[in-house]
Design an enzyme around this catalytic site. Structure first.
Site, PDB file in Angstrom:
ATOM      1  N   HIS A  87       1.015  -0.082   0.884  1.00 34.67           N
ATOM      2  CA  HIS A  87       0.195  -1.237   0.558  1.00 34.67           C
ATOM      3  C   HIS A  87       1.032  -2.504   0.626  1.00 34.67           C
ATOM      4  O   HIS A  87       2.268  -2.437   0.691  1.00 34.67           O
ATOM      5  CB  HIS A  87      -0.463  -1.085  -0.820  1.00 34.67           C
ATOM      6  CG  HIS A  87       0.458  -0.677  -1.927  1.00 34.67           C
ATOM      7  ND1 HIS A  87       1.554  -1.407  -2.305  1.00 34.67           N
ATOM      8  CD2 HIS A  87       0.435   0.400  -2.752  1.00 34.67           C
ATOM      9  CE1 HIS A  87       2.152  -0.809  -3.310  1.00 34.67           C
ATOM     10  NE2 HIS A  87       1.512   0.313  -3.598  1.00 34.67           N
TER      11      HIS A  87
HETATM   12  P1  TYD Z   1      -0.010   2.772  -6.805  1.00 34.78           P
HETATM   13  O1  TYD Z   1       0.063   1.300  -6.760  1.00 34.78           O
HETATM   14  O2  TYD Z   1      -0.807   3.458  -5.764  1.00 34.78           O
HETATM   15  O3  TYD Z   1       1.478   3.371  -6.833  1.00 34.78           O
HETATM   16  P2  TYD Z   1       2.628   3.306  -5.708  1.00 34.78           P
HETATM   17  O4  TYD Z   1       2.914   1.872  -5.436  1.00 34.78           O
HETATM   18  O5  TYD Z   1       3.774   4.012  -6.354  1.00 34.78           O
HETATM   19  O6  TYD Z   1       2.175   4.039  -4.508  1.00 34.78           O
HETATM   20  O7  TYD Z   1      -0.507   3.176  -8.244  1.00 34.78           O
HETATM   21  C1  TYD Z   1      -0.831   4.490  -8.588  1.00 34.78           C
HETATM   22  C2  TYD Z   1      -1.787   4.484  -9.790  1.00 34.78           C
HETATM   23  O8  TYD Z   1      -1.139   3.964 -10.966  1.00 34.78           O
HETATM   24  C3  TYD Z   1      -2.990   3.604  -9.582  1.00 34.78           C
HETATM   25  O9  TYD Z   1      -4.102   4.276 -10.159  1.00 34.78           O
HETATM   26  C4  TYD Z   1      -2.719   2.350 -10.384  1.00 34.78           C
HETATM   27  C5  TYD Z   1      -1.813   2.824 -11.470  1.00 34.78           C
HETATM   28  N1  TYD Z   1      -0.799   1.822 -11.885  1.00 34.78           N
HETATM   29  C6  TYD Z   1      -0.895   1.170 -13.084  1.00 34.78           C
HETATM   30  O10 TYD Z   1      -1.847   1.366 -13.851  1.00 34.78           O
HETATM   31  N2  TYD Z   1       0.081   0.290 -13.441  1.00 34.78           N
HETATM   32  C7  TYD Z   1       1.139   0.040 -12.647  1.00 34.78           C
HETATM   33  O11 TYD Z   1       2.022  -0.767 -13.005  1.00 34.78           O
HETATM   34  C8  TYD Z   1       1.227   0.713 -11.386  1.00 34.78           C
HETATM   35  C9  TYD Z   1       2.364   0.463 -10.444  1.00 34.78           C
HETATM   36  C10 TYD Z   1       0.238   1.610 -11.046  1.00 34.78           C
END
Ligand code: TYD
Length: 142
Positions: A56
């Protein structure tokens, strides 16, 4: 290349050494080592060689990532699908990712604990999760 991806860079934190020369701790100093005021910290752990996180871009959030344990890699892909891979293979090595860069974290060692520091509170609406949309938004800015 755009102005955001141009600013991606590796950071090196300073190691302190014991008398026997072994590294013993590491200091990461706000605003000196980290180019923003930290509002949130999270860790990515329990990954493996197959897992890919990220995929992303963020409209507002900037990040610094470093492995406090183990190793991982960060791939930064630009709007022309050119990419660069950064190795987080030592606890004193970090990467700075500005907003509006497409990133993927992968190739996690079993003991990988990837620390992520950011300048924003979590807000799902500032995430761009489609690569095509990411390219469109960059084009609009140009
Ligand atoms: P995501 O952004 O997809 O993680 P990564 O960047 O590691 O691929 O987030 C995964 C899940 O966690 C999503 O449901 C959102 C949640 N989340 C939070 O609630 N707070 C946070 O600070 C982060 C990074 C994710």
């Amino acid at each position: 290349m755009n102005k955001y991806v141009e600013n991606v860079r590796m950071l090196q934190f300073s190691n302190a050494r014991k008398e026997d020369g072994k590294e013993c701790f590491l200091a990461v100093e706000g605003l000196k080592d980290i180019p923003f005021e930290i509002k949130r910290i999270f860790y990515i752990f329990g990954g493996d060689r197959e897992l890919v996180r990220g995929k992303h871009a963020n409209r507002k959030s900037q990040f610094v990532l470093f492995n406090v344990s183990g190793t991982s890699k960060v791939k930064v892909i630009d709007e022309n699908r050119n990419y660069q891979v950064y190795n987080l293979d030592a606890p004193n090595k970090g990467i700075f990712l500005p907003e509006m860069v497409w990133k993927e974290m992968y190739d996690f060692s079993e003991d990988s604990i990837l620390m992520v520091l950011t300048n924003e509170y979590y807000d799902s609406t500032e995430y761009i999760r489609s690569f095509d949309e990411f390219v469109e938004e960059l084009k609009k800015e140009a």
